[in-house]
Design a protein around this motif. Structure first.
Motif, short mmCIF file in Angstrom:
data_model
loop_
_atom_site.label_atom_id
_atom_site.label_comp_id
_atom_site.label_asym_id
_atom_site.label_seq_id
_atom_site.Cartn_x
_atom_site.Cartn_y
_atom_site.Cartn_z
N SER A 166 15.99 -4.55 14.85
CA SER A 166 14.94 -3.57 14.56
C SER A 166 13.96 -4.18 13.56
CB SER A 166 15.54 -2.30 13.96
OG SER A 166 16.12 -2.58 12.68
N ASP A 167 12.85 -3.47 13.32
CA ASP A 167 11.90 -3.93 12.29
C ASP A 167 12.59 -4.02 10.94
OD1 ASP A 167 9.29 -4.14 13.68
OD2 ASP A 167 9.59 -2.01 14.06
N GLU A 168 13.45 -3.06 10.67
CA GLU A 168 14.18 -3.03 9.39
C GLU A 168 15.14 -4.22 9.28
OE1 GLU A 168 13.85 -0.45 11.45
OE2 GLU A 168 12.36 0.66 10.26
N ASP A 169 15.77 -4.56 10.39
CA ASP A 169 16.68 -5.72 10.39
C ASP A 169 15.93 -6.99 10.05
OD1 ASP A 169 18.96 -4.26 11.15
OD2 ASP A 169 18.47 -4.45 13.28
N ALA A 170 14.75 -7.15 10.66
CA ALA A 170 13.94 -8.35 10.41
C ALA A 170 13.50 -8.43 8.95
CB ALA A 170 12.72 -8.35 11.33
N LEU A 171 13.12 -7.27 8.39
CA LEU A 171 12.70 -7.24 6.99
C LEU A 171 13.86 -7.56 6.06
CD1 LEU A 171 10.53 -6.71 4.87
CD2 LEU A 171 11.10 -4.27 4.99
N GLU A 172 15.01 -6.97 6.33
CA GLU A 172 16.18 -7.22 5.49
C GLU A 172 16.63 -8.68 5.59
OE1 GLU A 172 17.59 -5.28 3.15
OE2 GLU A 172 15.85 -4.04 3.60
N ALA A 173 16.50 -9.25 6.79
CA ALA A 173 16.85 -10.66 6.97
C ALA A 173 15.93 -11.54 6.14
CB ALA A 173 16.75 -11.04 8.45
N PHE A 174 14.66 -11.20 6.13
CA PHE A 174 13.69 -11.96 5.32
C PHE A 174 14.03 -11.85 3.83
CE2 PHE A 174 9.64 -11.88 2.88
CZ PHE A 174 9.32 -13.23 3.02
N LYS A 175 14.43 -10.68 3.41
CA LYS A 175 14.78 -10.49 2.00
C LYS A 175 16.01 -11.32 1.61
CE LYS A 175 12.92 -5.80 1.38
NZ LYS A 175 13.27 -4.39 1.08
N LYS A 176 16.94 -11.45 2.56
CA LYS A 176 18.16 -12.22 2.28
C LYS A 176 17.87 -13.73 2.31
CE LYS A 176 21.47 -8.89 4.23
NZ LYS A 176 22.37 -8.64 5.36
#
Length: 290
Positions: A166-176
């Motif tokens: 999801s969009d949220e998954d991609a954002l969280e992956a970037f944060k990690k």
């Protein structure tokens, strides 16, 4: 004697130009370094030595602590010593709490970003995402935000969404692991295709370890996946155990925990691992051959 730079020294060298050559030479630059620098950007020799080049050089040296590295950064990014935004951006980073080590890292890995007029906008965006300016991860996130265009960023997110994210998954992956957004669309598809289509593993598992997206398929993912799959097939690894753990640990830890630990199978596992690893090493050796 300094070689002539086409279009720059066709006339009699002036008192303005020679001191700049002499300054760079005094810092350890070679004749070829100067020709390289001036050929890429003759404007560097039109800026004031006293009011711009020297202060900018000294400011950059404050972080790199090496004349050799300053010269290398200037050659990598020819506008570095003459662009007015460079000292402003360095000062802005300091004011925003970016650590000296992070500024040095940015100068080493992507010095061209210091020439961007609206760098502050990207710094604020990265800070608003929760990245700490004193941590190394901040510099990686900043490079990603400044070098990946909006369209390409969206393309990468859409690529991940095609694999179930999801969009949220991609954002969280970037944060990690912000490195994941510096990975090409082709590489993302290759890793996901191998992970999902060849081994039948869940693409969502990688959301917990986005480092995998930027890992080498040949040197890390394929060899380790062969070992993990064998362990799963033989019931030597719990199917509920983390799929991603074997791919993020160090080489030593991987060998200890996923190969040597299994005494009866360790010989076969090591052979399997090395067989999958060797083709990559062979290609590297051929690449390095004269």
């Amino acid at each position: 004697m300094i070689a002539k730079v086409p279009g720059l020294l066709s006339c009699n060298p002036s008192k303005r130009v020679l001191p700049k050559f002499q300054f760079l030479l005094s810092k350890g630059a070679s004749n070829s370094d100067i020709v390289n620098l001036a050929s890429k950007n003759p404007r560097v020799l039109s800026r004031s030595l006293k009011n711009h080049i020297v202060p900018t050089y000294e400011l950059i040296y404050r972080f790199l602590q090496s004349d050799k590295e300053v010269i290398a950064s200037a050659i990598q990014s020819p506008n570095l010593l003459c662009e007015q935004f460079v000292p402003r951006n360095i000062s802005m980073l300091i004011e925003n709490g970016v650590s000296n080590s992070n500024i040095a890292r940015l100068l080493r890995i992507r010095s061209q970003i210091f020439k961007v007029q609206d760098m502050l906008k990207f710094v604020e965006e990265v800070k608003n995402l929760g990245f700490n300016p004193s941590k190394i991860i901040f510099s990686i996130a900043l490079v990603a935000k400044m070098t990946v265009s909006k369209n390409l960023w969206e393309e990468k997110v859409e690529t991940l969404k095609k694999w179930g994210w999801s969009d949220e998954d991609a954002l969280e992956a970037f944060k990690k692991k912000p490195y994941c957004m510096l990975t090409s669309v082709d590489k993302i598809n290759l890793v996901m295709s191998f992970w999902v289509n060849q081994f039948g593993w869940d693409a969502m598992a990688i959301t917990k370890a986005p480092f995998i997206l930027s890992s080498s398929l040949e040197k890390r993912i394929i060899p380790r996946a062969a070992v993990v799959q064998y362990l799963l097939d033989k019931g030597l690894r719990n199917k509920s155990a983390s799929l991603t753990c074997p791919f993020v640990v160090s080489e030593k830890t991987f060998l200890d925990k996923f190969i040597k630990r299994f005494k009866k199978e360790s010989s076969y596992l090591l052979k399997l691992y090395e067989e999958k690893l060797n083709p990559a090493h062979t290609r590297d050796d051929k690449t390095c051959m004269p």
